[in-house]
Design a protein around this motif. Structure first.
Motif, short mmCIF file in Angstrom:
data_model
loop_
_atom_site.label_atom_id
_atom_site.label_comp_id
_atom_site.label_asym_id
_atom_site.label_seq_id
_atom_site.Cartn_x
_atom_site.Cartn_y
_atom_site.Cartn_z
N LEU A 231 46.33 2.85 4.72
CA LEU A 231 47.79 2.24 5.26
C LEU A 231 48.91 2.91 4.77
O LEU A 231 49.98 3.00 5.20
CB LEU A 231 47.55 0.76 4.91
N LYS A 232 48.83 3.05 3.34
CA LYS A 232 49.90 3.67 2.66
C LYS A 232 50.49 4.99 3.05
O LYS A 232 51.64 5.59 3.27
CB LYS A 232 49.88 3.66 1.19
N ALA A 233 49.20 5.82 3.66
CA ALA A 233 49.37 7.06 4.25
C ALA A 233 50.24 6.87 5.36
O ALA A 233 51.13 7.80 5.97
CB ALA A 233 48.12 7.89 4.21
N TRP A 234 49.84 6.03 6.18
CA TRP A 234 50.13 5.91 7.78
C TRP A 234 51.96 5.41 7.40
O TRP A 234 52.72 5.88 8.13
CB TRP A 234 49.70 4.44 8.21
N GLU A 235 52.16 4.52 6.42
CA GLU A 235 53.21 4.05 6.17
C GLU A 235 54.35 5.35 5.77
O GLU A 235 55.27 5.41 6.23
CB GLU A 235 53.54 3.04 5.17
N GLU A 236 53.85 6.03 4.90
CA GLU A 236 54.45 7.36 4.39
C GLU A 236 54.93 8.34 5.61
O GLU A 236 56.08 8.79 5.64
CB GLU A 236 53.48 7.94 3.45
N HIS A 237 53.97 8.54 6.55
CA HIS A 237 54.42 9.17 7.81
C HIS A 237 54.92 8.40 8.98
O HIS A 237 55.03 9.06 10.05
CB HIS A 237 53.29 9.81 8.29
N ASP A 238 55.44 7.39 8.64
CA ASP A 238 56.06 6.38 9.78
C ASP A 238 55.33 6.40 10.94
O ASP A 238 55.73 6.29 12.14
CB ASP A 238 57.38 7.11 10.22
N LEU A 239 53.82 6.27 10.74
CA LEU A 239 52.72 5.65 11.77
C LEU A 239 52.42 4.42 11.89
O LEU A 239 51.75 4.21 13.02
CB LEU A 239 51.77 6.83 11.49
N LEU A 240 52.97 3.37 10.94
CA LEU A 240 52.46 2.17 11.05
C LEU A 240 52.91 1.35 12.35
O LEU A 240 52.24 0.64 12.86
CB LEU A 240 52.57 1.47 9.66
N GLU A 241 54.27 2.06 12.61
CA GLU A 241 54.70 1.11 13.99
C GLU A 241 54.02 1.61 15.17
O GLU A 241 54.08 0.68 16.14
CB GLU A 241 56.14 1.78 14.11
N ALA A 242 53.25 2.67 15.05
CA ALA A 242 52.32 3.02 16.15
C ALA A 242 51.34 2.18 16.35
O ALA A 242 50.77 1.99 17.56
CB ALA A 242 51.97 4.55 16.24
#
Length: 505
Positions: A231-242
């Motif tokens: 989850l932190k990796a997704w947030e770091e790359h602005d992918l959590l919004e996807a």
């Protein structure tokens, strides 16, 4: 070359081995070639725990799935378009069976045309090289490793490598997946793959991720061993919004995730293999309200039954806790029997979230004290059998009675258990027979006679010595000693006179 079948048979659980053999048998009967593929082989090679069994067949897997269903397996999802079946095999073992296929793209980024193919074409069309490995389960090539994209080398280098420059263009959800694999395995992204990833982000391909594809990644995330890192990796790359704009705004509940991960470790230590997808989803989405939670799951392509299961999970777990704390569960054996049947994911949720100390105390006792006693119960049965009781309904009832006593702290030692078993079974302890007094042997009689003669001789010698001593001092000999001396002298005279008269004749 490593013996991959030996690795499989030594690392699979008995239930997983039984499933693998059954799939082999059914595939052979239907004339299909079957292979163990994807994540199963990757985890086998890397030494990770084998969570699922993923099979690929050169044929229609539905026929195999329905035969397995007759034997107790449960079909969780059947995608007829992709010929992909997810199952809960007999023995509570999860996995999937897919048809070998090739995805043909007319242009990069368009929907692929699906063509049924051979295993080698199926492996080459996959996302990353570490997933493009298979082991043959067919009689003529059993144990043969298939690695057309050189995925083993990438695993040895601890790298995640995409198979084509169009990998992220064709399936933008792979942007989420590559970070998930790298975080889970502690791998780095291969250099060219990193360049393609950065280019895809620059072109905003993450905005084109289909909601159902994002939902598949969210499902997979809930089953990861390190979801917080992903989850932190997704947030770091602005992918959590996807995945979910609401989740990106409110952020995952990392505290709840950490509590559940600690519980998972405790359950592994206690000998369980927990599947915590539902409570983990609740932990990830813990900051969302019920309505927001339902909307996120529905938009992510979760089936209605899945959404309902997640939404009702907390209520069911709390209802179980209420039942556990009821008066009729006060006895340890009653609490044990209830917890033994309670779903493990609900137990895990209560361990992570409950504030009822009485319930938590019973759960910890169940995991760390009561279950080990239960596992060792065959020892009690062996001891009862050794006392002479035949197996049967009464035998089983006594063993269960002893188990109930052991939960309260009784019957810890073998001697104490024997007393309890004798009392419950009515088997009395046999009295030992008194040993008969042994008659002395002939050799012993002779020894006693010799000792008596020695004592008599010693007494005579002592008396003679005393008489001589008195005579030397001029004292009268004591009457007793004098009588003895007179008797000896008279005997001596008689003997000498006898000799003389014999000589005269």
């Amino acid at each position: 070359m490593p013996d991959y079948m030996f690795l499989l048979e030594s690392r699979l659980s008995p239930e997983q081995r039984a499933v693998m053999l059954r799939v082999q048998e059914l595939s052979a009967a239907l004339g299909f070639n079957v292979y163990l593929t994807g994540g199963t082989v990757r985890d086998l090679v890397t030494g990770a725990s084998l969570r699922d069994l993923d099979f690929t067949v050169e044929g229609n897997p539905s026929k195999i799935a329905h035969e397995l269903e007759k034997g107790g397996a449960k079909i969780l999802h059947d995608d007829e378009k992709l010929r992909h079946v997810e199952l809960l095999f007999a023995g509570d073992c999860e996995g999937s069976i897919s048809a070998a296929r090739d995805d043909h793209y007319v242009r990069p980024g368009t929907r692929p045309e699906i063509r049924w193919s051979t295993i080698m074409e199926d492996l080459r069309r996959r996302d990353f090289s570490l997933n493009a490995i298979a082991i043959s389960l067919n009689p003529a090539s059993r144990g043969l490793l298939l690695d057309p994209t050189n995925g083993l080398s990438d695993i040895e280098r601890a790298e995640v490598r995409a198979l084509t420059i169009h990998s992220f263009t064709n399936q933008p959800a792979r942007l989420l997946r590559v970070l998930r694999y790298a975080a889970r395995m502690g791998f780095k992204i291969e250099q060219r793959t990193q360049e393609w990833f950065d280019l895809a982000i620059e072109r905003n391909l993450q905005e084109t991720i289909a909601p159902e594809d994002a939902g598949d990644e969210l499902r997979a995330l809930a089953r990861e061993e390190r979801p917080a890192v992903v989850l932190k990796a997704w947030e770091e790359h602005d992918l959590l919004e996807a995945v979910s704009p609401v989740l990106a705004k409110k952020h995952p509940s990392y505290d709840a995730i950490a509590r559940l991960m600690k519980v998972r470790e405790d359950l592994f230590t206690a000998g369980f293999r927990p599947r915590l997808a539902a409570p983990m989803l609740l932990a990830i989405l813990g900051k969302l309200k019920d309505r927001e939670l339902a909307n996120v799951l529905s938009k992510a392509g979760f089936r209605s039954a899945e959404v309902e299961a997640v939404l009702s999970f907390e209520e069911e777990a709390l209802e179980g806790q209420k039942e556990l704390l009821a008066r009729k569960r006060n006895a340890p054996v009653d609490a044990f029997r209830f917890l033994e049947k309670m779903p493990l994911d609900q137990i895990a949720y209560l361990m992570a979230e409950s504030n009822k100390s009485a319930a938590l105390s019973k759960i910890r006792a169940f995991l760390n004290k009561w279950r080990p006693i239960r596992i060792a119960l065959p020892i009690v049965a062996t001891e009862l059998e050794a006392l002479g009781m035949a197996r049967g309904p009464k035998f089983d009832a006594i063993v269960e009675q002893v188990f109930a006593m052991q939960l309260t702290g009784r019957g810890k030692t073998k001697e104490e258990r024997e007393k309890i078993l004798r009392k419950l079974s009515g088997i009395k302890e046999q009295q030992k027979k008194k040993e008969k007094e042994k008659k002395p042997s002939k050799g012993t009689d002779k020894a006693h006679a010799a000792a008596a003669m020695g004592d008599a001789a010693h007494k005579k010698h002592a008396a003679a010595k005393a008489e001589a001593k008195h005579a030397a001092k001029g004292k009268p000999v004591p009457p007793k000693a004098h009588a003895k001396h007179t008797a000896r002298v008279s005997r001596g005279k008689g003997a000498s006179s006898g000799k003389k008269s014999h000589g005269r004749r």
